[in-house]
Design an enzyme around this catalytic site. Structure first.
Site, short mmCIF file in Angstrom:
data_model
loop_
_atom_site.label_atom_id
_atom_site.label_comp_id
_atom_site.label_asym_id
_atom_site.label_seq_id
_atom_site.Cartn_x
_atom_site.Cartn_y
_atom_site.Cartn_z
CG ASP A 139 -1.98 -1.10 1.32
OD1 ASP A 139 -2.09 -1.64 0.02
OD2 ASP A 139 -2.64 -1.36 2.19
CG MET A 184 -5.58 -5.13 -3.18
SD MET A 184 -4.31 -6.28 -2.49
CE MET A 184 -5.53 -7.90 -2.29
N GLY A 185 -5.09 -1.01 -1.92
CA GLY A 185 -4.35 0.11 -1.32
C GLY A 185 -5.06 0.72 -0.14
CD GLU A 241 -8.50 -2.43 -1.40
OE1 GLU A 241 -8.73 -3.55 -1.66
OE2 GLU A 241 -7.69 -2.47 -0.32
NE ARG A 295 -1.96 -10.71 -0.24
CZ ARG A 295 -2.74 -10.43 0.72
NH1 ARG A 295 -3.49 -9.24 1.24
NH2 ARG A 295 -3.45 -11.52 1.31
#
Lengths: 413, 413
Positions: A139, A184-185, A241, A295
């Protein structure tokens, strides 16, 4: 002053392609140090310490340990566990019982909170130990470090697959005209932002990138997509997200929460936006949610990231053996054209439970793309490729043997 | 007998990582042939021919053309278009007008139907031309060929990411205990089946693989997952997007259909099964839908597949110039331990609109895994890796310049 005793290293939070490089860095640096009497890994983060699930890392085969450098996933096992107040004394009790004097925790902002609290409790109780946090998160949301190990590889993955699925989109316009990829994040947009590294011309994907640092306005989004579609005949959109509407609510999120009290994301935003686009434009759209692929892709790991993840692991041991505690190792980038990055450290209290978002001035006017400052920041982090060994047509990854240390063995040291 | 005239090559259906290798094979073999007066690519499959959207392939830069060998996506653009009855005469009219005598169509079973019909119409009308189909599909569902170019690479991708996300799952048991990955494949399970190539021990992912060749029974699925979860503490499940219940209905499918009348899949099955598992077992589950990632990943391309895709393209031109028409090039595997595969051909009518599923005897008893016959079949197809050139941290892919041929230029030849 030399402090003699055992060492525990553990992994926490979501795995990254390079989290095992930090583990390897710790092992390599601690391996021959006389003051580190036992070198143990805790299975599944702090929960493994509480349950005394330790493995003896010095008994592992050297070839296996070296294989950690190109093996994704958390080799020790990871966890998302926020220690309850009553668990901290229990943790310290176990450290004392096993004479553990070094604790290295590889993780993100929640894990740095654990590092901070363990350090404080040990000090209060007069138990001398060195507690060091090793940054890790795709992230990239940790403050006080230029960037986080794990981010460069996931960023390279996102940019790479936007390029590849962008070619797929351009080749199949009769079926779909819009692709929406959800990165993601959590609450920061670093990972979604990395998609812009794939772009080489105005027509090239991605065309639009939305980050949670700015409120997401549905009307604006739809008119942005329409404009791109009108200009190029197709549109590639990347969303983070954790997008929130102007009132601060997630656009889409599950009702349930994880162990840290975070809402679960990554299950529905892109699907929702796809339907929205299809109801507004006369086109079919497609959505892609790379989920844990982003990931765990070692083939897209960044050589720069692999090296830095390894270095922060080594540095953690070096600093602890110099007497430091309650710190997190950092990456410090030098100013200038050339990318030069050194390891440093900060007091872990500066990091614990804090999030660093993409600076607002790095977001392009219109809030639907990134400015060149971001590109200059991110480009060096995805440089370099990793040669993954293949066997029988597939990547050859390693698993630790996980030798259980006899309790007697631990205590006698 | 030498037939002199122009040549059109086109791509159809979903792209694969190696579809451009077949295109390159056609171009390379046709390049210096005197009987092939013009060498054209049609943009977006047959729709590009109907709209006379042709490009002059001989004007493309050689370095760009060579770059097709490691560039995913359909470089000419592809389509899903079932020609209407009235469009066939129009197609032939254009062939006649431009003196096109060679037509190479790279595609799947629907495209082979087009090849068959064009061949018949040309014969009926007494227009001499050579029409050859070049197999391409990650679904591997074409009959009369041992396997299809495109399958080996997508199979390698599925097995590779099951291994990688399997490591992620094993490292994060505190968050998720079950992962469900949904592979493409429409009505056949070849692609989902390939996941088993990742497995090296009973504990290793994947644990359960469900194919549409067998009816999917929800109760059985849930008890299978529970059994694996009880034995290993986690479960990795792979499902094919086209699973059907015992009455023959898709478990989950969109209401809309594509241009060939196929129901759209890949939007909901894995999400549905995740919720089902969570309602039945006291665990959190995660689902992964690799979507177009599985047909565009050049980093996971199979060296064997890349070479074979190139060879079937070359062979198509060779056979057409020998006078054959109405055929599809095939891959013929020799019996024996060592993998030896040669190119051959069949009458395209044997392939058109037909699907070949995984033989039922290759599915393990219990209908939740594959037998060793499948593994012996599939293993050789994923062998070999491709060196993708990187620039600036990302794969360097090519785009054709797409030079428009002057109509005069076409006709005068």
């Amino acid at each position: 002053m030399t402090l003699k005793g055992g060492c525990i290293v553990a992994q926490s939070g979501g795995p990254t392609p390079v989290i095992n490089n930090s583990l390897y860095g710790v092992i390599e640096d601690a391996w021959n140090r006389k003051e580190i009497t036992g070198l143990y890994g805790a299975l599944y983060g702090v929960t493994g310490i509480l349950q005394e699930q330790l493995i003896d890392l010095r008994r592992e085969d050297l070839a296996t340990l070296k294989g950690l450098r190109y093996t994704p996933g958390a080799a020790l096992g990871s966890c998302r566990h926020r220690l309850k107040a009553e668990e901290y004394p229990r943790l310290l009790e176990i450290f004392k019982k096993l004479n553990i004097r070094y604790f290295f925790y590889i993780g993100g902002n929640d894990s740095m909170d654990t590092v901070d609290k363990v350090r404080r409790l040990a000090r209060e109780e007069g138990y001398e130990m060195r507690v060091v946090g090793i940054p890790k998160t795709i992230d990239n949301d940790l403050p006080a470090t230029d960037h986080c190990p794990g981010y460069g590889s996931a960023a390279k993955y996102i940019a790479g697959v936007v390029r590849e699925t962008g070619l797929d989109l351009k080749g199949m316009l009769s079926t779909n005209r819009v692709t929406i990829l959800e990165a993601m994040g959590r609450n920061t947009g670093w990972l979604a932002a990395a998609a812009v590294l794939a772009k080489t011309s105005p027509e090239d994907p991605p065309h639009l990138v939305y980050l949670p640092e700015r409120p997401f306005e549905t009307e604006k989004f739809l008119s942005d997509v329409r404009e791109v579609y009108r200009e190029f005949g197709f549109a590639y959109v990347v969303v983070s997200e954790g997008l929130k509407d102007p009132t601060g609510n997630y656009i889409v999120a599950e009702e349930t929460q994880d162990a840290f009290g975070h809402r679960q994301l990554g299950n529905g935003l892109a699907a929702y936006l796809k339907k929205l686009v299809e109801s507004y434009l006369p086109v079919k759209a497609r959505y892609i949610v790379p989920s844990t692929l982003q990931r765990s892709s070692m083939l897209y790991a960044s050589g720069t990231d692999v090296e830095e993840a390894y270095l922060v692991g080594k540095e953690a041991v070096r600093l602890a053996c110099r007497g430091l505690s309650g710190i997190m190792v950092t990456l410090e980038r030098e100013k200038g054209e050339e990318y030069i990055c050194r390891v440093g450290y900060v007091d872990v209290a500066q990091v614990a439970n804090k999030e660093k978002g993409v600076p607002l001035e790095w977001i392009a006017p219109g809030n639907n793309f990134l400015a060149k400052e971001f590109i200059e920041y991110a480009r060096p982090l995805i440089q370099g490729e990793v040669k993954v060994p293949f066997a029988g047509g597939l990547p050859h990854y390693v698993n630790l043997e996980r030798y259980v240390p006899a309790v007697e063995r631990i205590r006698e040291k």
